[in-house]
Design an enzyme around this catalytic site. Structure first.
Site, PDB file in Angstrom:
ATOM      1  N   ASP A 445       0.833  -1.195   0.000  1.00  0.00           N
ATOM      2  CA  ASP A 445       0.000   0.000   0.000  1.00  0.00           C
ATOM      3  C   ASP A 445       0.874   1.253   0.000  1.00  0.00           C
ATOM      4  O   ASP A 445       0.593   2.214  -0.692  1.00  0.00           O
ATOM      5  CB  ASP A 445      -0.947   0.007   1.209  1.00  0.00           C
ATOM      6  CG  ASP A 445      -0.219  -0.137   2.542  1.00  0.00           C
ATOM      7  OD1 ASP A 445       0.908  -0.649   2.563  1.00  0.00           O
ATOM      8  OD2 ASP A 445      -0.788   0.272   3.578  1.00  0.00           O
ATOM      9  N   ARG A 449       5.227   4.444   6.135  1.00  0.00           N
ATOM     10  CA  ARG A 449       4.762   4.412   7.523  1.00  0.00           C
ATOM     11  C   ARG A 449       4.838   2.983   8.086  1.00  0.00           C
ATOM     12  O   ARG A 449       5.356   2.077   7.437  1.00  0.00           O
ATOM     13  CB  ARG A 449       3.338   4.972   7.609  1.00  0.00           C
ATOM     14  CG  ARG A 449       2.284   4.120   6.943  1.00  0.00           C
ATOM     15  CD  ARG A 449       0.894   4.737   7.120  1.00  0.00           C
ATOM     16  NE  ARG A 449      -0.115   3.931   6.455  1.00  0.00           N
ATOM     17  CZ  ARG A 449      -1.077   4.443   5.693  1.00  0.00           C
ATOM     18  NH1 ARG A 449      -1.139   5.735   5.464  1.00  0.00           N
ATOM     19  NH2 ARG A 449      -1.964   3.645   5.145  1.00  0.00           N
ATOM     20  N   ASP A 450       4.292   2.814   9.294  1.00  0.00           N
ATOM     21  CA  ASP A 450       4.359   1.501   9.942  1.00  0.00           C
ATOM     22  C   ASP A 450       3.289   0.570   9.364  1.00  0.00           C
ATOM     23  O   ASP A 450       2.408   0.110  10.059  1.00  0.00           O
ATOM     24  CB  ASP A 450       4.173   1.668  11.462  1.00  0.00           C
ATOM     25  CG  ASP A 450       2.916   2.477  11.788  1.00  0.00           C
ATOM     26  OD1 ASP A 450       2.204   2.909  10.851  1.00  0.00           O
ATOM     27  OD2 ASP A 450       2.643   2.681  12.984  1.00  0.00           O
ATOM     28  N   GLU A 451       3.383   0.330   8.068  1.00  0.00           N
ATOM     29  CA  GLU A 451       2.388  -0.491   7.392  1.00  0.00           C
ATOM     30  C   GLU A 451       3.077  -1.301   6.288  1.00  0.00           C
ATOM     31  O   GLU A 451       3.411  -2.442   6.496  1.00  0.00           O
ATOM     32  CB  GLU A 451       1.252   0.389   6.854  1.00  0.00           C
ATOM     33  CG  GLU A 451       0.030  -0.428   6.493  1.00  0.00           C
ATOM     34  CD  GLU A 451      -1.293   0.306   6.708  1.00  0.00           C
ATOM     35  OE1 GLU A 451      -1.297   1.486   7.062  1.00  0.00           O
ATOM     36  OE2 GLU A 451      -2.338  -0.343   6.512  1.00  0.00           O
ATOM     37  N   ASP A 458      -5.433  -2.907  -2.929  1.00  0.00           N
ATOM     38  CA  ASP A 458      -4.632  -1.904  -3.625  1.00  0.00           C
ATOM     39  C   ASP A 458      -4.073  -2.461  -4.932  1.00  0.00           C
ATOM     40  O   ASP A 458      -4.164  -1.820  -5.983  1.00  0.00           O
ATOM     41  CB  ASP A 458      -3.504  -1.408  -2.714  1.00  0.00           C
ATOM     42  CG  ASP A 458      -4.026  -0.804  -1.406  1.00  0.00           C
ATOM     43  OD1 ASP A 458      -4.907  -1.421  -0.770  1.00  0.00           O
ATOM     44  OD2 ASP A 458      -3.563   0.286  -1.019  1.00  0.00           O
ATOM     45  N   TRP A 511     -11.277  -6.375  -2.157  1.00  0.00           N
ATOM     46  CA  TRP A 511      -9.916  -6.712  -1.709  1.00  0.00           C
ATOM     47  C   TRP A 511      -9.679  -8.195  -2.043  1.00  0.00           C
ATOM     48  O   TRP A 511      -8.728  -8.535  -2.742  1.00  0.00           O
ATOM     49  CB  TRP A 511      -9.765  -6.431  -0.210  1.00  0.00           C
ATOM     50  CG  TRP A 511      -9.315  -5.031   0.078  1.00  0.00           C
ATOM     51  CD1 TRP A 511      -8.132  -4.664   0.634  1.00  0.00           C
ATOM     52  CD2 TRP A 511     -10.018  -3.801  -0.181  1.00  0.00           C
ATOM     53  NE1 TRP A 511      -8.052  -3.291   0.723  1.00  0.00           N
ATOM     54  CE2 TRP A 511      -9.189  -2.742   0.237  1.00  0.00           C
ATOM     55  CE3 TRP A 511     -11.262  -3.488  -0.752  1.00  0.00           C
ATOM     56  CZ2 TRP A 511      -9.579  -1.402   0.109  1.00  0.00           C
ATOM     57  CZ3 TRP A 511     -11.641  -2.157  -0.871  1.00  0.00           C
ATOM     58  CH2 TRP A 511     -10.800  -1.146  -0.448  1.00  0.00           C
ATOM     59  N   GLU A 727      -2.562   8.788  -1.167  1.00  0.00           N
ATOM     60  CA  GLU A 727      -3.567   7.854  -0.650  1.00  0.00           C
ATOM     61  C   GLU A 727      -4.967   8.461  -0.686  1.00  0.00           C
ATOM     62  O   GLU A 727      -5.946   7.791  -1.001  1.00  0.00           O
ATOM     63  CB  GLU A 727      -3.208   7.490   0.798  1.00  0.00           C
ATOM     64  CG  GLU A 727      -4.196   6.560   1.465  1.00  0.00           C
ATOM     65  CD  GLU A 727      -3.683   6.029   2.792  1.00  0.00           C
ATOM     66  OE1 GLU A 727      -2.776   6.659   3.371  1.00  0.00           O
ATOM     67  OE2 GLU A 727      -4.178   4.973   3.231  1.00  0.00           O
ATOM     68  N   HIS A 748       0.935   6.057  -2.638  1.00  0.00           N
ATOM     69  CA  HIS A 748      -0.085   5.019  -2.523  1.00  0.00           C
ATOM     70  C   HIS A 748      -0.695   4.865  -3.907  1.00  0.00           C
ATOM     71  O   HIS A 748      -1.379   5.757  -4.368  1.00  0.00           O
ATOM     72  CB  HIS A 748      -1.162   5.562  -1.563  1.00  0.00           C
ATOM     73  CG  HIS A 748      -1.553   4.653  -0.458  1.00  0.00           C
ATOM     74  ND1 HIS A 748      -0.792   4.478   0.663  1.00  0.00           N
ATOM     75  CD2 HIS A 748      -2.656   3.861  -0.281  1.00  0.00           C
ATOM     76  CE1 HIS A 748      -1.420   3.633   1.492  1.00  0.00           C
ATOM     77  NE2 HIS A 748      -2.544   3.243   0.920  1.00  0.00           N
TER      78      HIS A 748
HETATM   79  C1  BGC Z   1      -4.106   0.817   3.593  1.00  0.00           C
HETATM   80  C2  BGC Z   1      -4.948   0.762   2.363  1.00  0.00           C
HETATM   81  C3  BGC Z   1      -5.724  -0.502   2.475  1.00  0.00           C
HETATM   82  C4  BGC Z   1      -6.688  -0.222   3.585  1.00  0.00           C
HETATM   83  C5  BGC Z   1      -7.734  -1.233   3.788  1.00  0.00           C
HETATM   84  C6  BGC Z   1      -5.031   1.030   4.737  1.00  0.00           C
HETATM   85  O1  BGC Z   1      -4.386   1.157   5.936  1.00  0.00           O
HETATM   86  O2  BGC Z   1      -3.094   1.741   3.519  1.00  0.00           O
HETATM   87  O3  BGC Z   1      -4.407   1.121   1.206  1.00  0.00           O
HETATM   88  O4  BGC Z   1      -6.268  -1.015   1.341  1.00  0.00           O
HETATM   89  O5  BGC Z   1      -6.018   0.059   4.790  1.00  0.00           O
HETATM   90  O6  BGC Z   1      -8.855  -0.595   4.033  1.00  0.00           O
END
Ligand code: BGC
Length: 879
Positions: A445, A449-451, A458, A511, A727, A748
């Site tokens: 995504d 960041r912390d992800e 996505d 998704w 994003e 994003h």
């Molecule tokens: C992500 C998105 C992802 C979504 C799900 C977010 O935190 O960055 O791109 O698809 O969560 O709802």
């Protein structure tokens, strides 16, 4: 005539990849011939082709398929095979250079053991090493290796290969990839040293959803390695990880994907008996080791900082001029003990350094100098950034001492689009940069960041754009493989993120539909049915999962249950307490995708010769469609879900009853006009929004949306200096201030999916419909849809079948020039909009061919370059 782009399983000369069925592909260039009259493929054990093990013979016509030819050869492990193609056109022929692929260990067991440092402290970053002697010159040597979390592999003090982030990111609990390296030239006669530094990475560091967890997949560093060496004297030698290895502390003191890295250069990498201790075996399942599928991740580009900024807050900040993923390399000769500290951020606020939208990711790099001249870069972390705050620098700050290393999975750039509008061109660039930034082994995504997770929605929406921009076949096939593995744990439910890491949830519409849409997109773009074969169980399991929910909630052939992300981040009035989940009812979106995915499973089954499945899923899809038509359309033909995304899905997924089609189109156009011709769509509606408009007679509105510059629009971000896709439509406010920090990435790619509209509609380049054997651009449908709001556009695409081009130029008087190119052995159905038979010139001569279909003239053309000119009559093209 030249044969180029020779690939095995979509990869150039793959070494040690998972290859069960070798599949060869290539393209043909530089010829005036138009079709393949015959072809031949040879496979040999040697590059001189003295030991040919397979010869197809000269096969007439298109019997040998340049997009996916599978020679019937049985493979042996750890063996290199060479192959080449010969090809005949009408007047000339060519022979390719030799390509090769080399098999992995395949079914062979491991003689090596997994080892781990023999110390309690599992945070101490180790270097594992072993010295060994070679009595004579190595003539052939390979390393088969995997280190956990991440490994940095050196032989005799030099890094092996140019890959970073090995062994890559996947569902480690189910399979772990090992890599193969050719180390022949790095070995010496006499003493040799193998040393491997280990870092935490995705496996052992902090990773996952909700700030991540530490050590989700494992809490111990581990290494397994076998060197297979053939010496000049004919002897074979194997060096393996075993109890004889030693460990010493690494200069890397801390490493983490989210938080960054700290290196103390005063700790030396050279082995020293004084600082070393032993290893012990670690019980990791060796059967989980599989040959790699991940493409190499490398430094693919280097960029120079554009400015040094002294901020109002007194900070020193470098501006890379581009939001990018990777790291900053620097040169220093700072005195021993100096701490150089880098922090990474995407945007300045009030002219100052800012990083609050990175949430808990520290994203920093600390280097403690040892007083020598050094070129410094991290080993085990990466950053998503445009700005770097530097503290602790000694002496003058010289821009020449810094380089931005842009890191992503190595893929060829295959598509480019240019237009007469500089802002649109920037938008196209931004989508490509967001792909570069988020294609670091898994499609993520965001990179900062912390992800940084493999969010399925996505890539579902971006996959078409991705396959145009880059040759993403092998990259996305690996992701799909991981997805299929994860589904075996979840009963077919598609997790929200792949790998699932700590987020044990899934089953959201759009998704989860990555399971069907991604393989189908890959099939359409690259034309190899094998991806559908690889993914068929995964595709089916996803639709079966939905069907089970449907059955347990009354069998209405609608999907009305569960928690969905909805039209994520859309701008219409929310239907859910969480406003991010959009304004389109989730049961409608879910039912639409249920119908669409069941149809994709049916199509895949048909292509794979699974007639029963084909029939069953086609039937299921038809039932869902009928249920949707009953539930969501009024008796007089109005769509009961009158949001932009509601209309988009209904029209794109062909859910509208025939009798109501014209009315629903009109209602959609009216809806958009009511919305002041501005988009409101989120992740679900945006990818299809302009595609639908261009195909329902509202092409002008598609261009209006593209070219809007005020909020919300794509160019709003461009005007605010975006160099990647944001994003949120409003990630930054008009004054440049950030709109929020909780979930707001400036890199994003989801909304970059507008590029797929540019490819398919603006420039008009489409793979053939997909239900036949002509996908992968063996045949194309070229149907450009010009609009006078641009003067010209041009797309060039190196498809799996060769180079296509499509572009147009229109002048004030409505004089339209369309230029297209169709590659060797391909054909295209060409649709000339707003044209009349008899009024068109082709390559400067009057054109007599073509069929008048409505406002367009359609004709089928073979290989060649064509220029059409005429005065456009289409009323939709604005004056
Ligand atoms: C992500 C998105 C992802 C979504 C799900 C977010 O935190 O960055 O791109 O698809 O969560 O709802």
């Amino acid at each position: 005539m030249k044969i180029t782009q020779l690939k095995t399983n979509q990869i150039v000369n793959p070494l040690g990849f998972a290859i069960d069925k070798p599949t060869f592909s290539w393209i043909v260039e530089d010829t005036a011939d138009t079709f393949q009259t015959a072809a031949q493929v040879l496979v040999s054990r040697d590059g001189a082709f003295d030991q040919v093990i397979f010869d197809s013979g000269k096969v007439d016509g298109s019997g040998i398929d340049s997009l996916a030819y599978r020679p019937p050869v049985a493979l042996e492990s750890r063996t290199r095979y060479f192959w080449k193609a010969r090809l005949w056109g009408e007047t000339e022929s060519a022979e390719s250079d030799a390509a090769w692929f080399e098999t992995s260990k395949m079914g062979e067991g491991w003689q090596a053991e997994w080892i781990t440092p023999d110390c309690e402290d599992n945070t101490l970053h180790p270097i594992l090493y072993r010295q060994f002697d070679l009595p004579s010159r190595a003539v052939n040597a390979r390393a088969y290796i995997c280190g956990l979390g991440l490994y940095h592999f050196e032989l005799n003090g030099e890094k092996v290969g140019d890959e970073v982030f090995t062994p890559y990111c996947n569902a480690y609990d189910q399979w772990i990839q090992y890599q193969t390296f050719d180390i022949t030239s790095q070995l010496a006669v006499g003493s040799n040293l193998i040393s491997v530094m280990l870092g935490n990475g995705w496996y052992k560091g902090r990773y996952g959803a909700d700030k991540g967890v530490v050590g989700f997949y494992g809490d111990r560093f581990a290494l397994i390695c076998e060197l297979h060496i053939t010496l000049e004297n004919g002897d074979d030698l194997i060096v393996t990880t075993d109890p004889a290895w030693k460990v010493q502390p690494s200069p890397v003191i801390e490493s983490d994907i989210f938080d960054g890295e700290m290196v103390d250069a005063r700790i030396k990498k050279t082995p020293s008996a004084d600082h070393s201790f032993g290893v012990k075996p670690i019980d990791l399942d060796k059967t989980r080791l599989e040959a790699r599928r991940s493409l190499p991740v490398c430094i693919n580009e280097e960029i120079e900082p554009v400015a040094v900024i002294h901020t109002p807050a007194g900070e020193t900040v470098l501006d890379m001029g581009q939001n990018m993923t990777g790291w900053l390399r620097f040169r220093t000769s700072a005195p021993s003990g100096t701490r150089i500290h880098l922090q990474f951020g995407e945007v300045l606020q009030g002219g100052n350094f800012f990083r609050d939208n990175l949430r808990t990711a520290k994203a920093e790099y600390t280097y403690i100098a040892d007083g020598t001249d050094a070129v410094v870069e991290p080993y085990f972390t990466f950053f998503g950034f445009r700005y770097v705050k530097i503290s602790g620098w000694t002496g003058d700050l010289n821009l020449d001492d810094f380089t931005g290393c842009v890191i992503y999975s190595k893929m060829d750039l295959t598509g480019e689009i240019e237009t007469s509008n500089a802002k649109v061109n920037q938008l196209i660039k931004n989508a490509l940069w967001s792909q570069k930034g988020n294609f670091l082994d898994i499609p993520t995504d965001c990179p900062q960041r912390d992800e940084r997770l493999g969010w399925t929605g996505d890539i579902q929406v971006f996959s078409g754009t991705a396959c145009f921009n880059m040759d993403a076949a092998a990259f996305l096939a690996k992701f799909a493989y991981d997805l299929g593995k994860e589904q075996t744990k979840t009963g077919g439910m598609v997790p929200h993120i792949v790998p699932m890491v700590n987020l044990n949830k899934g089953g959201s519409t759009a998704w989860g539909d990555v399971a069907t849409i991604l393989p189908w997109t890959l099939y359409e773009f690259y034309g190899d049915v094998d991806i559908l074969d690889q993914q068929f169980e995964s595709m089916r399991a996803w639709v079966d999962y939905i069907k089970t929910i449907d059955e347990s909630s009354g069998g209405k052939r609608l999907w009305t249950e569960g928690l969905h992300f909805g039209d994520w981040l859309s701008l219409d009035i929310p239907v859910h307490p969480d406003p991010r989940r959009g304004g389109t009812p989730h049961d409608f979106i879910a039912s639409a995708f249920y119908c669409y995915s069941a149809e994709l499973v049916a199509k895949a089954a048909r292509l794979l010769g699974k007639a029963e499945h084909a029939e069953a899923y086609a039937q299921l899809s038809a039932e869902v469609k009928a249920a949707i038509q009953t539930e969501y359309f009024t008796a007089t033909g109005r769509l009961a879900v009158p949001t932009q995304t509601g209309y988009v899905l209904a029209l794109f997924m062909d859910l509208v009853p025939d009798a109501f089609r014209e009315q629903v189109k009109d209602d959609f156009i009216a809806r958009l006009r009511k919305d002041n011709a501005h988009l409101q769509t989120g992740f679900v509606g945006t990818p299809y929004l302009c595609r639908v408009l261009s195909n329902i007679g509202a092409n002008d509105l598609a261009y209006t949306l593209l070219l809007n510059e005020d909020y919300p629009s794509w160019l709003y971000a461009v005007n605010l200096g975006a160099t990647t896709i944001w994003e949120r439509w409003n990630s930054l406010n008009p004054d440049g201030s950030i709109s929020s920090t909780g979930m707001n990435s400036l890199n994003h790619y989801a909304y970059g999916s507008i590029v797929e509209w540019m490819v398919r509609d603006m420039c008009g380049l489409n793979p053939s419909s997909g239900a036949d054997a002509l996908t992968g651009f063996r045949a194309a449908r070229i149907a450009p849809k010009p609009d006078k709001s641009l003067q010209w556009v041009r797309a060039r695409y190196r498809s799996a079948a060769g180079f296509y081009e499509s572009g147009w130029h229109i002048d004030e008087a409505g004089h339209l020039t369309i230029k297209i190119a169709i590659p060797f052995n391909a054909s295209a159905a060409v649709v000339l909009p707003g044209a009349r038979v008899g009024e068109i010139s082709i390559n400067g001569h009057p054109m007599h061919d073509g069929e008048q279909i409505g406002d367009s003239v359609e004709l089928t053309l073979a290989t060649g370059n064509y220029t059409f000119e005429y005065f456009i009559r289409d009323k939709a093209v604005r004056a």
